[in-house]
Design an enzyme around this catalytic site. Structure first.
Site, mmCIF file in Angstrom:
data_model
loop_
_atom_site.group_PDB
_atom_site.id
_atom_site.type_symbol
_atom_site.label_atom_id
_atom_site.label_comp_id
_atom_site.label_asym_id
_atom_site.label_seq_id
_atom_site.Cartn_x
_atom_site.Cartn_y
_atom_site.Cartn_z
ATOM 1 N N LYS A 192 -22.785 -24.463 10.645
ATOM 2 C CA LYS A 192 -22.071 -25.603 11.224
ATOM 3 C C LYS A 192 -22.255 -26.800 10.286
ATOM 4 C CE LYS A 192 -22.113 -29.503 13.957
ATOM 5 N NZ LYS A 192 -21.196 -30.103 13.037
ATOM 6 N N GLU A 268 -35.668 -29.784 9.120
ATOM 7 C CA GLU A 268 -35.912 -30.700 8.001
ATOM 8 C C GLU A 268 -35.308 -32.038 8.416
ATOM 9 O OE1 GLU A 268 -37.788 -30.051 5.645
ATOM 10 O OE2 GLU A 268 -37.762 -27.888 5.410
ATOM 11 N N CYS A 303 -32.729 -38.186 2.473
ATOM 12 C CA CYS A 303 -33.892 -38.106 3.360
ATOM 13 C C CYS A 303 -35.183 -38.446 2.628
ATOM 14 C CB CYS A 303 -33.985 -36.720 3.967
ATOM 15 S SG CYS A 303 -33.976 -35.449 2.710
ATOM 16 N N GLU A 396 -35.548 -45.661 9.316
ATOM 17 C CA GLU A 396 -34.810 -45.019 8.235
ATOM 18 C C GLU A 396 -33.419 -45.654 8.171
ATOM 19 O OE1 GLU A 396 -33.366 -40.955 8.771
ATOM 20 O OE2 GLU A 396 -34.044 -40.464 6.757
HETATM 21 P P1 NAP Z 1 -27.512 -35.744 12.356
HETATM 22 O O1 NAP Z 1 -26.678 -36.768 13.018
HETATM 23 O O2 NAP Z 1 -28.784 -35.353 12.976
HETATM 24 O O3 NAP Z 1 -26.557 -34.489 12.163
HETATM 25 C C1 NAP Z 1 -26.986 -33.292 11.567
HETATM 26 C C2 NAP Z 1 -26.170 -32.163 12.121
HETATM 27 O O4 NAP Z 1 -26.439 -31.998 13.518
HETATM 28 C C3 NAP Z 1 -24.662 -32.377 12.005
HETATM 29 O O5 NAP Z 1 -24.048 -31.153 11.696
HETATM 30 C C4 NAP Z 1 -24.291 -32.860 13.384
HETATM 31 O O6 NAP Z 1 -22.950 -32.644 13.734
HETATM 32 C C5 NAP Z 1 -25.217 -32.036 14.243
HETATM 33 N N1 NAP Z 1 -25.439 -32.633 15.567
HETATM 34 C C6 NAP Z 1 -25.308 -33.927 15.923
HETATM 35 N N2 NAP Z 1 -25.580 -34.080 17.239
HETATM 36 C C7 NAP Z 1 -25.889 -32.855 17.713
HETATM 37 C C8 NAP Z 1 -26.269 -32.365 18.995
HETATM 38 N N3 NAP Z 1 -26.360 -33.169 20.056
HETATM 39 N N4 NAP Z 1 -26.527 -31.054 19.126
HETATM 40 C C9 NAP Z 1 -26.413 -30.218 18.061
HETATM 41 N N5 NAP Z 1 -26.054 -30.616 16.843
HETATM 42 C C10 NAP Z 1 -25.790 -31.921 16.654
HETATM 43 O O7 NAP Z 1 -27.893 -36.144 10.882
HETATM 44 P P2 NAP Z 1 -26.919 -36.708 9.765
HETATM 45 O O8 NAP Z 1 -26.632 -38.107 10.155
HETATM 46 O O9 NAP Z 1 -25.798 -35.767 9.515
HETATM 47 O O10 NAP Z 1 -27.836 -36.632 8.458
HETATM 48 C C11 NAP Z 1 -28.700 -37.615 8.132
HETATM 49 C C12 NAP Z 1 -30.114 -37.245 8.521
HETATM 50 O O11 NAP Z 1 -30.493 -36.024 7.899
HETATM 51 C C13 NAP Z 1 -31.112 -38.256 8.072
HETATM 52 O O12 NAP Z 1 -32.028 -38.547 9.081
HETATM 53 C C14 NAP Z 1 -31.816 -37.570 6.903
HETATM 54 O O13 NAP Z 1 -33.094 -38.042 6.653
HETATM 55 C C15 NAP Z 1 -31.781 -36.152 7.306
HETATM 56 N N6 NAP Z 1 -31.884 -35.257 6.151
HETATM 57 C C16 NAP Z 1 -33.049 -34.538 5.988
HETATM 58 C C17 NAP Z 1 -33.203 -33.676 4.912
HETATM 59 C C18 NAP Z 1 -34.468 -32.872 4.741
HETATM 60 O O14 NAP Z 1 -34.452 -31.896 4.003
HETATM 61 N N7 NAP Z 1 -35.560 -33.211 5.382
HETATM 62 C C19 NAP Z 1 -32.161 -33.521 3.991
HETATM 63 C C20 NAP Z 1 -30.994 -34.251 4.181
HETATM 64 C C21 NAP Z 1 -30.881 -35.109 5.283
HETATM 65 P P3 NAP Z 1 -21.793 -33.754 13.580
HETATM 66 O O15 NAP Z 1 -22.265 -34.749 12.595
HETATM 67 O O16 NAP Z 1 -20.650 -32.956 13.109
HETATM 68 O O17 NAP Z 1 -21.540 -34.328 14.917
#
Ligand code: NAP
Ligand code: MG
Length: 502
Positions: A192, A268, A303, A396
């Site tokens: 996804k 992650e 991240c 963050e």
């Molecule tokens: P996010 O909002 O948590 O979204 C991540 C994924 O989860 C997306 O595919 C999103 O779908 C989905 N999602 C959102 N709400 C959900 C729910 N209620 N139930 C199930 N899935 C759901 O994160 P993001 O804004 O895309 O990415 C930024 C974050 O990722 C930052 O906090 C960053 O630090 C972290 N990150 C961590 C790493 C690591 O390796 N530690 C690497 C890269 C990024 P939709 O967006 O399509 O709604």
């Protein structure tokens, strides 16, 4: 490294590019069962790119059932490891052949600079797939110490059907980090991608099939977190979810698992990563280049971004001068211009969020930037906070804003660095070897770099301490632990045939 084109050439490629718009399930592109779509927009221009299948729970069910069928009949999971390796190497070759197209797709979909897509995201993704492919036939199982009458084997088996839920900041690279080891292990996957960035994941599914990954093994279900992510997390026939994204959403996957079938969960998550610079740091110019790269690379949408500069008083002013000089060289603008280092933030919603931190910065000391450059673009900003618990110091931001905190000595620097709920990455700059190692040990983070900013590479595990991660590590041989489970096979060799004959 690819030879870069001109901005006009990239724009011409972008205008002519084919965009995949449907989900990819059981070896073919399919619209959502409901027929619904959502519009994907180029964040740098605000122009609509295409309408993409807005899938829901019924599409997730279908994809999981096809992935299960594929896993159970062994068309991939039971292939000889060398055959899986050949297919994944072919995939890496196809990615190389299509690298430029993937780079342009990634850039227009996410706002990332074409420079980064061409020089980091795409080549690194190819390298990751190759690396895991090469590993497939070099991993051995174990035989445990046992009596002469027994053989106790500890064997690895693929976990099964795996959900891979991805963020938007490194769409293809995060996909590669997960499908590399998952497919290598023999799992079937249901991906996804983030709704903001679906294009390269869809293209990859097609390339994987061209390379010989059998149908049903690599599925991509497009749509929102609530419509696709949650049904995946709650699915009763999914064996595992590997998630990269925010800590808030990651936490939900633990609830989904607890409320459904106790599927394995690997998370992650976010970071608020400290970069500690001590008075005795050597070559301040090189330190400044690392700090700028750590803070502003990928618009700070990273991240492991070095978003907190924790600097000792004696070196603060001199370092800030050099940091400003380096940061001024980072051109903000059209991501398709290969001179540009800071592109567009991924979406209007995220831009608005980062703007709220820019407002918070107005109450602090702004050393550089602080302004918006049109919708979606923010100039690299450096703000020094007075209070240790200022919003800029603890949250963050995920944008091009570096927070500066002044400290008096080493112990204070480490205490401030560790005073966070996150623990993904950290760096320390000092010429004193003992202090560097003491610092590296004391910093509570999954990756610590000394006298540099970095995330390690494919050979080293990547993941977070504290609320930056859960359940496993991406990258390196340890990533394979996520996608395999251990089975004990215990054989009793006692020869009872004579006794039976008597
Ligand atoms: P996010 O909002 O948590 O979204 C991540 C994924 O989860 C997306 O595919 C999103 O779908 C989905 N999602 C959102 N709400 C959900 C729910 N209620 N139930 C199930 N899935 C759901 O994160 P993001 O804004 O895309 O990415 C930024 C974050 O990722 C930052 O906090 C960053 O630090 C972290 N990150 C961590 C790493 C690591 O390796 N530690 C690497 C890269 C990024 P939709 O967006 O399509 O709604
Ligand atoms: Mg997009």
């Amino acid at each position: 490294m690819a030879d870069l084109l001109t901005r006009a050439e990239y724009q011409a490629l972008a205008a002519a590019i084919d965009m995949p718009t449907n989900a990819f399930i059981d070896g073919t592109y399919r619209p959502a069962i409901s027929g619904k779509t959502f519009t994907s927009t180029n964040p740098a221009t605000g122009v609509a790119l295409c309408d993409i299948a807005a899938c829901g729970a019924e599409d997730v069910d279908f994809a999981v059932s096809k992935a299960r069928e594929a896993f159970d009949d062994g068309r991939w999971s039971k292939l000889h490891p060398a055959e899986r390796k050949d297919v994944l190497i072919r995939l890496a070759k196809l990615m190389t052949r299509n690298a430029r197209e993937l780079a342009v797709l990634e850039s227009i979909d996410s706002g990332k600079t074409i420079y980064d897509c061409e020089t980091v995201d795409i080549p690194e993704s190819i390298h990751v797939i190759k690396w895991h492919a090469e590993l497939i036939d070099k991993i051995y199982d174990q035989v445990a110490p046992a009596s002469d009458n027994h053989i106790a084997m500890v064997v690895r088996e693929p976990v099964g059907v795996v959900g891979l839920v991805l963020p938007w900041n490194f769409p293809l690279l995060m996909l590669a980090w997960k499908i590399g080891p998952a497919l290598a292990a023999g799992c079937s996957v249901v991906v996804k991608p983030a709704a903001e960035t679906t294009l390269t994941a869809l293209r990859m599914a097609e390339l994987a099939h061209e390379a010989g990954v059998p149908r049903g093994v690599f599925n991509v279900v497009t749509g929102s977190g609530s419509d696709v992510g949650e049904p995946l997390g709650r699915h009763m026939d999914l064996d595992m979810v590997s998630f990269t994204g925010s800590t808030v959403t990651g936490r939900r996957f633990l609830h989904y698992s607890a409320d459904s079938n106790l599927k394995e969960v690997v998370l992650e998550l976010g970071g608020k990563n400290p970069c500690v610079v001590l008075d005795d740091a050597e070559d301040l110019d090189a330190v400044a280049a690392h700090v700028v790269n750590g803070a502003f690379w990928n618009m700070g949408e990273n991240c492991s971004a070095a978003s907190r500069l924790i600097v000792q008083s004696g070196v603060k002013d001199a370092l800030l001068e050099r940091i400003k000089a380096h940061a001024r060289e980072w051109v903000v603008g059209d991501p398709l211009d290969p001179q540009v280092r800071v592109g567009a933030l991924v979406s209007p919603a995220h831009f608005k969020k980062v703007c709220s931190y820019l407002e918070a910065a107005q109450a602090e000391t702004i050393h550089l930037g602080g302004k918006i450059i049109g919708e979606g673009f923010i100039e690299p900003t450096i703000a020094e906070v007075k209070a240790r618990d200022a919003k800029l110091a603890v949250e963050e931001i995920f944008g091009p804003i570096l927070t500066v905190i002044e400290v008096a000595h080493f112990e204070e620097a480490i205490a401030v660095a560790n005073d966070t709920d996150y623990g993904l990455a950290a760096s320390i700059f000092t010429a004193n070897g003992k202090r560097a190692l003491r610092g590296a040990r004391a910093l509570r983070a999954g990756t610590v770099t000394v006298n540099s900013f970095g995330e390690g590479d494919i050979t080293t595990p990547f993941g977070g301490y504290k609320q930056s991660g859960f359940g496993g590590r991406d990258n390196s041989i340890h990533a394979h632990d996520q996608y395999t489970q251990l089975k004990t096979i215990w054989l009793d060799l006692t020869d009872t045939s004579d006794a039976c004959a008597d």
